[in-house]
Design a protein around this motif. Structure first.
Motif, PDB file in Angstrom:
ATOM      1  N   GLN A  50       7.172   3.635  -7.510  1.00 32.63           N
ATOM      2  CA  GLN A  50       6.473   3.141  -6.121  1.00 32.63           C
ATOM      3  C   GLN A  50       7.396   2.300  -5.008  1.00 32.63           C
ATOM      4  O   GLN A  50       8.064   1.492  -5.427  1.00 32.63           O
ATOM      5  N   TYR A  51       6.710   3.483  -3.973  1.00 30.84           N
ATOM      6  CA  TYR A  51       7.703   2.658  -2.981  1.00 30.84           C
ATOM      7  C   TYR A  51       7.188   1.664  -2.039  1.00 30.84           C
ATOM      8  O   TYR A  51       6.010   1.249  -1.664  1.00 30.84           O
ATOM      9  N   ARG A  52       8.022   0.089  -2.494  1.00 36.67           N
ATOM     10  CA  ARG A  52       7.438  -0.999  -2.116  1.00 36.67           C
ATOM     11  C   ARG A  52       8.328  -2.169  -1.613  1.00 36.67           C
ATOM     12  O   ARG A  52      10.058  -1.966  -1.971  1.00 36.67           O
ATOM     13  N   ILE A  53       8.225  -2.648  -0.743  1.00 35.53           N
ATOM     14  CA  ILE A  53       8.970  -3.583  -0.561  1.00 35.53           C
ATOM     15  C   ILE A  53       8.242  -5.620  -0.163  1.00 35.53           C
ATOM     16  O   ILE A  53       7.769  -5.214   0.558  1.00 35.53           O
ATOM     17  N   PRO A  54       9.049  -5.757  -0.826  1.00 35.26           N
ATOM     18  CA  PRO A  54       8.160  -7.267  -1.434  1.00 35.26           C
ATOM     19  C   PRO A  54       7.921  -7.842  -0.121  1.00 35.26           C
ATOM     20  O   PRO A  54       9.067  -8.177   0.713  1.00 35.26           O
ATOM     21  N   THR A  55       7.350  -8.282   0.038  1.00 27.22           N
ATOM     22  CA  THR A  55       7.323  -8.970   1.719  1.00 27.22           C
ATOM     23  C   THR A  55       6.142 -10.834   1.311  1.00 27.22           C
ATOM     24  O   THR A  55       4.809 -10.556   0.855  1.00 27.22           O
TER      25      THR A  55
ATOM     26  N   TYR B 282       3.447   1.975  -1.238  1.00 26.57           N
ATOM     27  CA  TYR B 282       2.596   0.283  -1.982  1.00 26.57           C
ATOM     28  C   TYR B 282       2.744  -0.137  -1.139  1.00 26.57           C
ATOM     29  O   TYR B 282       3.953  -0.771  -0.943  1.00 26.57           O
ATOM     30  N   GLY B 283       2.183  -1.593  -0.732  1.00 25.10           N
ATOM     31  CA  GLY B 283       2.317  -3.018  -0.100  1.00 25.10           C
ATOM     32  C   GLY B 283       2.502  -2.673   1.072  1.00 25.10           C
ATOM     33  O   GLY B 283       3.453  -1.544   2.022  1.00 25.10           O
ATOM     34  N   VAL B 284       2.453  -3.582   2.261  1.00 28.62           N
ATOM     35  CA  VAL B 284       2.538  -3.829   3.860  1.00 28.62           C
ATOM     36  C   VAL B 284       4.074  -3.117   4.282  1.00 28.62           C
ATOM     37  O   VAL B 284       3.926  -3.044   5.403  1.00 28.62           O
ATOM     38  N   GLY B 285       5.004  -3.968   3.355  1.00 32.32           N
ATOM     39  CA  GLY B 285       6.452  -4.201   4.057  1.00 32.32           C
ATOM     40  C   GLY B 285       7.171  -2.339   4.043  1.00 32.32           C
ATOM     41  O   GLY B 285       7.178  -2.226   4.814  1.00 32.32           O
ATOM     42  N   ALA B 286       6.758  -1.724   2.928  1.00 30.22           N
ATOM     43  CA  ALA B 286       6.557  -0.395   3.083  1.00 30.22           C
ATOM     44  C   ALA B 286       5.941   0.105   3.836  1.00 30.22           C
ATOM     45  O   ALA B 286       6.743   1.303   4.696  1.00 30.22           O
ATOM     46  N   ALA B 287       5.020   0.394   4.172  1.00 28.14           N
ATOM     47  CA  ALA B 287       3.982   1.048   5.277  1.00 28.14           C
ATOM     48  C   ALA B 287       4.673   1.227   6.263  1.00 28.14           C
ATOM     49  O   ALA B 287       4.081   1.577   7.049  1.00 28.14           O
TER      50      ALA B 287
END
Length: 719
Positions: A75-80, A197-202
Motif C-alpha cells: 500500500q503506497y502510504r506516506i505517514p502524515t 492510501y492516506g492523504v500524504g500519498a494522495a
C-alpha cells in the motif's frame, strides 16, 4: 516517523481494549435482547483478531550513501502528522462525512438506529457512521484484514450486529484518543484509488504536492473519493469525480466552512489531477531503474533467504541501506553494455563486484548489459542475471582454481612445482568420455581430454598452468587430488548455492524430477559414488554457475582464505528508526591463510604477457598486482573471467540466457552475437576480461596500488 508509528500502535491497542471492555458503555435500553447479544459476540470475535498491527508503510532501499534507490510496498502510504495536513482537507472530510464530529462521542445514535432499522426493513441502505466508526472500519479493512477477503466483507456488512460492534469500539476509542488524533488517523489509513492510501500519498500522487498545501478543490476531491474510491476515480470517471467534488464543496458551505461566493469560484476550477494517472513510485525493484534493478533484486532475494517474510518486507516501512556503491555499479553497467549491446538477442554479459575482507564481503555492484525491467523487446529482464545461477552452460576453465587449491592443500603440487600437461590425456580414473575415447568396459568409455588453443603442452609449473590454462594438466591434478577434495574446495571457497543447485538446470534440486540424476545437487552429480569415480569434467567448468558466487571466490582468496556471505546489506532500520537485526552466516576460515595467499600468487600472471587475459589488461593500461583466471566452455557458448585486487574482487560472465546451447561470436566491443550453430570464437580473455578490466580500472582509478600477499613456502613447493 516515530510519533506517527506510535499513533498507529495506539489505535491497535485501543481497538483491543475497546473490544474487551466497551460492553459496559453501549446503551442497551432500546436495543436489548438478541441483537445486543449478537453484537457482543461479534466484538469478542474481533477482539481475538485485533492486535498491535500498524498500517503498511513503504520500505525504502538506498545505496551505501543513503540515497534512495527503490521502494517496495503493498500500500503506497506516506505517514502524515496533524500539522502537515491543510485545514481545507480536514474540513472537507468532516463536512461530507461527519459534520457533528467534534460534538458526538464516537457514535451518532439517532442516525445509527435510523440507518440500522431502515436497512433491516428493506429500505435504501444507509450509513450514518461517524468518522470514528469509519476509522475503525477502514483500519479493519485496510490493515487487520487487508489480506483476508472474508474478514473485509465482515467488516463492512450491512447488519445491526456489525453496526453495534463497530459502535462499541468507536465509543471506547474516543476515550483514549483525541478528536484530532482520530481525524489524522483516518486520513492516514483511508484508501483512495489505485493502491494509494492516506492523504500524504494522495496529495503527492494525485496533485504533485504535499498535504499541507492541499487547496479546497483538491481537499474536496479527495474527501469525496473516500466514500467510494473506484467510482470517483478522477482518471477513470472524471465527470463523476467532478460532481462528487462539487457536492463536498456544497457541504462545506452548509457546515459554514466556506462562503457561497468562494464555493462558486472553486467549482470553476478543473479537477487538477496529474495527467496519465497518479504519479507514484514503482512498488518493486522495477523502480530502481535499468541500472540498479539487479542490485535491488538481490537485496530482496537475500532478505527473503535470511528469514524476512515478503509481506513484512513490503509493508514494514523499513529503510534498508545497502552496500551498493553507485559509482562502481554505474561503471560495471557501462562496461558490460559497451561490450554487448543491451538488445542483442540471446546474449547476456554480467559483472559482479565484491569487496574482500575478513569480517564482511560487501557486494558493491551487480550489473548486466541488459536493463532491469519488464520490457523484453527493449532488452529488459527481471531475472537476476548477475547474482542467480543463471549461466547454465558454465564458466569453463575458471573452475581450475578449485582443482589447483585442492592439489595444493593435499600436497600434490605447489605453485612452483612442475605439473604434466600433455596435448591429450586419457584418464585411468574417470569415465564417461565420448566416442573418441577408448572403451574401458562394456558400455563404458574412459574420460579423455585435449588442450584448447590457449593451453600449453608437455610440462610447466602450476603457476604457469593457471596462467595459460591447459585442460590436461588440471584433469591430471583432479585425479591426483581426488574428486571429492576438488568439489569440497569449490564449496568452501564460495560456490555454495551453486554446488547445492541442480546440475541439469541450475535451480534447486527438483524432488518431482523423474530421474535420480535430475534431482542431484552438483556436489552429488560430479562426486564419486558407489558406481562412479566422479565426473572429471567438473574442473572444466561445465556446470551452472552464479557470477556473484564466482566473484566471492576471488574475494575469499584475497581475504586470506576467509569466506563470508556476499552481503548487500549495510543497515536495516524499522519505521521507528530502530535497528532491525538480520541473521547472516558467520565468516569462516575456509582454507589456511598461507594456502589462500599462495594461490593468489599462483593466479597473479594472467594479465601479463603469455596470460589469457593479457590483451584485455593491456587495452586499459592495467598496472596493478592482481589475481585472474579466464574460462571458456565447449563450443565457445559461454565464458568468464574471475579476478581481483586487495580492494576489489569480481567476476564477469557472457552466456546465452534464452537458448543456452550454441556458440558466441566476439567481433570486438559492441559486436558480440549468438550463433545458430555450435561454433564460435568466444574466450574468457575476450568479452568477459574486457568487461572486468574496463570497469575495475575506472573504479580503482586514483586509489592506492596495493601488493598481493606473500606466498607461504609450504605451498610453493610441496614435492
Amino acid at each position: 516517523m516515530r510519533t506517527r508509528g506510535s499513533l498507529f500502535r495506539i489505535l491497535g491497542l485501543c481497538l483491543l481494549a475497546g473490544a474487551l471492555v466497551a460492553g459496559t458503555l453501549l446503551p442497551v435500553v432500546a436495543l436489548a435482547g438478541v441483537v445486543t447479544n449478537e453484537a457482543s459476540e461479534t466484538v469478542e470475535s474481533l477482539s481475538a483478531e485485533l492486535a498491535d498491527e500498524p498500517p503498511p508503510l513503504v520500505t525504502t532501499i538506498t545505496d551505501r550513501n543513503g540515497d534512495p534507490v527503490a521502494t517496495l510496498y503493498d500500500q503506497y502510504r506516506i505517514p502524515t502528522a496533524a500539522e502537515e495536513i491543510s485545514d481545507a482537507m480536514k474540513w472537507a472530510l468532516i463536512s461530507v462525512e461527519d459534520r457533528r464530529f467534534y460534538e458526538h462521542h464516537g457514535v451518532d445514535w439517532k442516525g445509527t438506529v435510523r440507518a440500522a432499522l431502515n436497512n433491516t426493513s428493506g429500505g435504501d441502505t444507509q450509513g450514518a457512521s461517524t468518522l470514528t466508526q469509519q476509522y475503525v472500519k477502514n483500519y479493519l479493512i485496510n490493515v487487520i484484514y487487508r489480506n483476508d477477503k472474508a474478514g473485509q466483507q465482515r467488516a463492512q456488512e450491512t447488519s445491526i450486529t456489525r453496526k453495534l460492534a463497530e459502535a462499541r469500539i468507536a465509543i471506547q476509542l474516543e476515550t483514549t484518543m483525541s478528536k484530532d488524533e482520530i481525524l489524522v488517523g483516518y486520513l492516514n489509513v483511508v484508501e483512495f484509488s489505485r493502491q494509494v492510501y492516506g492523504v500524504g500519498a494522495a496529495a503527492r500522487s494525485y496533485f504533485g504536492t504535499t498535504p499541507d498545501k492541499l487547496t479546497v478543490a483538491q481537499g474536496a476531491l479527495l474527501a469525496g473519493m473516500a466514500n467510494n474510491p473506484s467510482i470517483y476515480d478522477p482518471w477513470s470517471h472524471p465527470e463523476r469525480a467532478l460532481e462528487r467534488r462539487d457536492f463536498v464543496i456544497d457541504k462545506m458551505v452548509e457546515n459554514r466552512k466556506l462562503s457561497e461566493e468562494d464555493a462558486e469560484r472553486v467549482k470553476d476550477e478543473p479537477l487538477g489531477v496529474l495527467p496519465d494517472g497518479p504519479d507514484k513510485p514503482a512498488a518493486n525493484c522495477v523502480g530502481a531503474g535499468p541500472e540498479n534493478g539487479f542490485f535491488c533484486q538481490y537485496v530482496e532475494d537475500y532478505l527473503l533467504e535470511h528469514g524476512m517474510k515478503k509481506d513484512d518486507l513490503y509493508t514494514g516501512g523499513y529503510t534498508i541501506r545497502t552496500t551498493m556503491d553507485p559509482v562502481a555499479n554505474h561503471a560495471a553497467k557501462e562496461s558490460a553494455e559497451q561490450q554487448v549491446d543491451k538488445t542483442e538477442e540471446n546474449v547476456a554479459n554480467t559483472l559482479s563486484l565484491v569487496k574482500p575482507g575478513k569480517d564482511r564481503h560487501e557486494v558493491v555492484a551487480l550489473a548486466a548489459n541488459r536493463d532491469y525491467g519488464p520490457d523484453a523487446a527493449a532488452g529488459q529482464t527481471e531475472f537476476a542475471l548477475p547474482s542467480a545461477i543463471s549461466n547454465v552452460t558454465g564458466t569453463g576453465s575458471s573452475y581450475k582454481v578449485f582443482t589447483a587449491a585442492a592439489a595444493m592443500e593435499r600436497g600434490v603440487a605447489g605453485i612452483h612445482d612442475t605439473v604434466q600437461s600433455p596435448s591429450r590425456h586419457v584418464s585411468d580414473v574417470f569415465v564417461g568420455g565420448g566416442e573418441q575415447c577408448p572403451t574401458v568396459a562394456r558400455g563404458t568409455r574412459a574420460y579423455c581430454v585435449t588442450n584448447a588453443s590457449e593451453g600449453g603442452s608437455g610440462s610447466m609449473t602450476l603457476q604457469t598452468a593457471l596462467q595459460t590454462s591447459p585442460n590436461t594438466a588440471f584433469v591430471i591434478l583432479e585425479e591426483q587430488a581426488g574428486m571429492r577434495a576438488v568439489l569440497d574446495m569449490a564449496n568452501r571457497l564460495g560456490m555454495r548455492k551453486t554446488m547445492a543447485s541442480n546440475a541439469a538446470t541450475g535451480g534447486a534440486p527438483d524432488p518431482d524430477a523423474e530421474s535420480a540424476e535430475a534431482r542431484q545437487s552438483q556436489l552429488e552429480f560430479f562426486g564419486p559414488s558407489e558406481n562412479s569415480p566422479g565426473k572429471g569434467s567438473f574442473t572444466l567448468g561445465v556446470s551452472p554457475t552464479s557470477g556473484l558466487e564466482l566473484a566471492n571466490v576471488a574475494a575469499t582468496i584475497l581475504s586470506g582464505g576467509v569466506w563470508c556471505p556476499p552481503t548487500p546489506i549495510g543497515e536495516i532500520t524499522d519505521r521507528d528508526g530502530k535497528p532491525r537485526p538480520l541473521q547472516e552466516e558467520q565468516c569462516e576460515q575456509a582454507v589456511p591463510e598461507g594456502l589462500a595467499n599462495t594461490l593468489a600468487v599462483g593466479m597473479s600472471k594472467d594479465d601479463l604477457p603469455g596470460g589469457t587475459a593479457h590483451a584485455a589488461a593491456q587495452g586499459v593500461g592495467w598496472n596493478r598486482p592482481m589475481i585472474g583466471k579466464t574460462g571458456t566452455t565447449q563450443h565457445n557458448g559461454s565464458a568468464a573471467f574471475v579476478g581481483g585486487t586487495p580492494q576489489l574482487a569480481g567476476a564477469a560472465m557472457v552466456f546465452r540466457p534464452d537458448r543456452p546451447y550454441g556458440g558466441l561470436v566476439d567481433g570486438g566491443p559492441g559486436n558480440v552475437r549468438a550463433t545458430d550453430g555450435d561454433s564460435g570464437n568466444m574466450f574468457g580473455g575476450k568479452t568477459p576480461a574486457r568487461t572486468w578490466f574496463g570497469a575495475v580500472s575506472k573504479i580503482l582509478e586514483g586509489q592506492e596500488v596495493l601488493p598481493l600477499p606473500a606466498a607461504d613456502p609450504r605451498y610453493e613447493r610441496v614435492n
